[in-house]
Design an enzyme around this catalytic site. Sequence first.
Site, PDB file in Angstrom:
ATOM      1  CB  CYS A 158      -0.910   0.006   1.221  1.00 53.79           C
ATOM      2  SG  CYS A 158      -1.929   1.482   1.372  1.00 53.79           S
TER       3      CYS A 158
ATOM      4  CB  CYS B 246      -4.790   4.113  -4.351  1.00 53.83           C
ATOM      5  SG  CYS B 246      -4.048   2.474  -4.541  1.00 53.83           S
TER       6      CYS B 246
END
Length: 307
Positions: free
Chosen positions: A75, A250
């Site tokens: 991530c 993101c």
Amino acid sequence: MELSFAKLHGLGNDFVFIDDRDRALKLTDAQVSYLCDRHFGIGADGVILVRPATSEEGDGYMHYINADGTLAQMCGNGVRCFAKYLVDRELADVASGRLLADTLAGPRPIAFSVDAEGKMTEATVNMGAPILDPALVPVDAAPDSRMADGTPYVGHLRLDSPWGAFEFACVSMGNPHAVCLVDDWAALPDELFPAGVEKSLSTLRIDLPGSFFETHSAFPEKTNVEFASVTDEGIAMRVWERGCGETLACGTGACATNTAACLTGRAGRENDLMLSGGLLHICWNEDGTISMTGPATESFSGTIVLP
């Protein structure tokens, strides 16, 4: 069970951080969902357990769990927040301005800057090289394009949906991404936009195609789905994250979108990526790796009792 936690975010992509350096914590899917619930829990896109490094050089291992309880390999916003957690608590060498974060997708070198109080403000993460081999993304499709050096990739995958066909470039940044670069929003079906509004990235009902393609059979491990357009200011994008739904930002998605825009000839190797939560600067370096620069913020800390 009572847990101490810290809440951090990168451009609004938010995470519950828990110190698990003794590796004693085993959260169930239901407990992760409770922590991430924005009404009954703390509220977050995922949970990050801070564990000891898995390599001799590492400063810590980031164990990232999506809001639905599934484990994620990587991530981008989370790893910047992970760096801030370590730096602000002096669990890394603050004076060096560098640390190494171990992740399921491999080690991620990070350079960071701090304010007058020694708190991290911004980080540049070496995200590694984008993975283009269809079998490793993974995507169930044959390569349809090649880079200048002959590397094959899936850059024009057409998939049918209830709203017509969409074309995707498929990239992994340690986790799978399907990037749809839209050149003409007006050409998309009316059903994908609220009635009476101008068709655009901001008005797209991303929940419809996002959830549909996340679980499409072409993606054996599901996928993150990005919709984006190249503009004079940079690349504007929104993301539907695997196991989370739409998030404000993101990091791996920004890297994948930058890669897809470059591969398809829509943009160069270095761009500002404009997400719903703010801006990330992405550069596909000449050595093949991708650098991601952006902020990380700690919102609050506290304790919570898990049911």
